[in-house]
Design a protein around this motif. Structure first.
Motif, short mmCIF file in Angstrom:
data_model
loop_
_atom_site.label_atom_id
_atom_site.label_comp_id
_atom_site.label_asym_id
_atom_site.label_seq_id
_atom_site.Cartn_x
_atom_site.Cartn_y
_atom_site.Cartn_z
N HIS A 1 1.15 -0.92 -0.06
CA HIS A 1 -0.06 -0.32 -0.27
C HIS A 1 0.62 1.08 -0.03
N ILE A 2 1.30 2.04 -1.14
CA ILE A 2 1.80 3.17 -1.15
C ILE A 2 0.97 4.07 -1.11
N ALA A 3 1.28 4.31 0.23
CA ALA A 3 0.39 5.69 0.69
C ALA A 3 1.13 6.81 1.34
N THR A 4 1.43 7.98 0.38
CA THR A 4 2.20 8.67 -0.14
C THR A 4 2.61 9.72 1.69
N GLY A 5 1.79 9.68 1.70
CA GLY A 5 1.41 10.52 3.32
C GLY A 5 2.07 9.86 4.42
N ASP A 6 2.85 8.83 4.56
CA ASP A 6 2.50 7.27 5.61
C ASP A 6 4.05 7.82 5.04
N LEU A 7 4.13 7.38 3.88
CA LEU A 7 6.16 7.50 3.10
C LEU A 7 6.71 9.02 3.77
N LEU A 8 6.00 9.71 3.56
CA LEU A 8 7.39 10.61 3.77
C LEU A 8 6.81 10.95 5.39
N ARG A 9 5.85 10.59 6.52
CA ARG A 9 6.31 10.60 7.44
C ARG A 9 7.49 9.19 8.10
N ASP A 10 7.26 8.37 7.62
CA ASP A 10 8.68 7.75 7.70
C ASP A 10 9.58 7.29 7.68
N HIS A 11 10.25 8.14 6.20
CA HIS A 11 11.22 8.32 6.18
C HIS A 11 11.59 9.92 6.59
N VAL A 12 10.63 10.66 6.91
CA VAL A 12 11.15 11.88 8.34
C VAL A 12 12.18 10.69 9.75
N ALA A 13 10.93 10.38 10.08
CA ALA A 13 10.83 9.60 11.67
C ALA A 13 12.70 8.76 10.64
N ARG A 14 12.82 8.08 10.02
CA ARG A 14 13.83 6.95 9.97
C ARG A 14 15.03 8.16 9.34
N ARG A 15 15.16 9.65 9.31
CA ARG A 15 15.82 10.15 8.46
C ARG A 15 16.81 9.39 7.84
N THR A 16 16.59 9.90 6.54
CA THR A 16 16.45 9.30 5.49
C THR A 16 16.72 10.46 4.52
N GLY B 1 14.12 11.80 3.75
CA GLY B 1 12.93 12.36 4.73
C GLY B 1 13.74 13.84 5.50
N LEU B 2 15.50 14.01 5.12
CA LEU B 2 16.25 14.95 5.68
C LEU B 2 15.34 16.38 4.75
N ALA B 3 15.26 16.16 3.40
CA ALA B 3 14.69 16.60 2.46
C ALA B 3 13.47 16.88 3.03
N VAL B 4 12.23 15.82 3.20
CA VAL B 4 10.92 16.39 3.17
C VAL B 4 11.28 17.79 4.30
N GLN B 5 11.91 17.52 5.40
CA GLN B 5 11.93 17.84 7.10
C GLN B 5 12.83 18.95 6.75
N ASP B 6 13.68 19.81 5.95
CA ASP B 6 13.56 20.60 5.90
C ASP B 6 12.97 21.57 4.28
N CYS B 7 11.99 21.04 3.68
CA CYS B 7 11.28 21.83 3.44
C CYS B 7 9.76 22.15 4.55
N LEU B 8 9.49 21.16 5.30
CA LEU B 8 8.38 21.95 6.25
C LEU B 8 8.95 22.84 7.32
N ASP B 9 10.28 22.67 7.44
CA ASP B 9 10.98 24.03 8.65
C ASP B 9 11.05 25.02 7.71
N ARG B 10 10.99 24.74 6.55
CA ARG B 10 10.87 26.57 5.93
C ARG B 10 9.38 26.10 5.63
N GLY B 11 8.94 25.90 5.97
CA GLY B 11 7.48 26.41 6.04
C GLY B 11 6.63 26.03 4.50
N GLU B 12 7.16 24.76 3.70
CA GLU B 12 7.21 24.84 2.20
C GLU B 12 6.19 24.00 2.09
N LEU B 13 5.89 23.28 0.72
CA LEU B 13 4.95 22.36 0.74
C LEU B 13 6.37 21.32 0.52
N VAL B 14 5.93 19.80 0.43
CA VAL B 14 7.10 19.20 -0.37
C VAL B 14 7.03 18.93 -1.92
#
Length: 216
Positions: free
Chosen positions: A28-43, A46-59
């Motif tokens: 089940h490729i659920a993109t929202g869950d996968l994004l959260r998983d990559h952030v949690a595992r700091r892949t 995931g680090l790129a996603v976190q950077d977007c979130l920290d800057r208040g931008e959409l992924v």
């Protein structure tokens, strides 16, 4: 089976996606869950996603598409299909996903469209917001999300319809009834999807089944 889900907010896409994936034993490729998983595992993703979130931008589409590509490649290596849930949200993403899947010979065989009435979706989403104590999900916000879906996401339904791979299902019915209709249709289609060329396929509209059998 390789299945893609398209539905407005509140139509039960995540629930049905998980049920379908379990039934056919595919990821089940659920993109929202996968994004959260990559952030949690700091892949790296995931680090790129976190950077977007920290800057208040959409992924960015690029990041999400890379995640989807990784998951589809993994499914191919394992000789399995997939259920993709959460993308595409617009025509640009739809075409990009198609090109990714085409290069892997893993294009979607069926696109499930969960059809629901806006007023019912508003009712469901407001009830869920109250249950989860989410005060930010007001009726105005919910209706704006639905308007964006109709303007930006819904046009891709026509594109899939023209390709003959769309299956429309009435999502206004109880969850178990929706699931039964979906799984019955997919089981009937499973032996045929690899035999009938895409150019010869026709979309299927199951939205009248509930009324025909008195389920409304």
């Amino acid at each position: 089976m390789r299945i893609l889900l398209v539905a407005p907010p509140g139509a039960g896409k995540g629930t049905q996606g998980a049920l379908i994936a379990t039934h056919f034993d595919v990821p089940h490729i659920a993109t929202g869950d996968l994004l959260r998983d990559h952030v949690a595992r700091r892949t790296p993703l995931g680090l790129a996603v976190q950077d977007c979130l920290d800057r208040g931008e959409l992924v960015s589409d690029e990041i999400v598409l890379n995640i989807v590509r990784d998951e589809v490649e993994k499914a191919k290596r394992e000789g399995r299909g997939y259920v993709l849930d959460g993308m595409p949200r617009n025509m640009t993403q739809a075409r990009a996903i198609y090109q990714i899947a085409r290069t892997l010979d893993m294009t979607a065989q069926v696109v499930l469209h969960l059809v629901a009435d806006d007023d019912e979706l508003v009712r469901r989403l407001l009830a869920r917001a109250a249950l989860e104590h989410r005060t930010d999900d007001t009726e105005e916000v919910v209706r704006r999300r639905l308007a964006i879906y109709h303007d930006v996401t819904h046009p891709i339904v026509d594109w899939y319809d023209q390709r003959g791979i769309l299956v429309a299902v009435d999502a206004m019915q109880p969850v178990d009834r929706v699931a039964r209709q979906i799984l019955t249709a997919l089981e009937a289609m499973r032996p045929l999807v690899n035999l009938v060329p895409e150019s010869a396929r026709q979309s299927i509209d199951l939205t009248g089944l509930g009324k025909a059998f008195g389920n409304h």
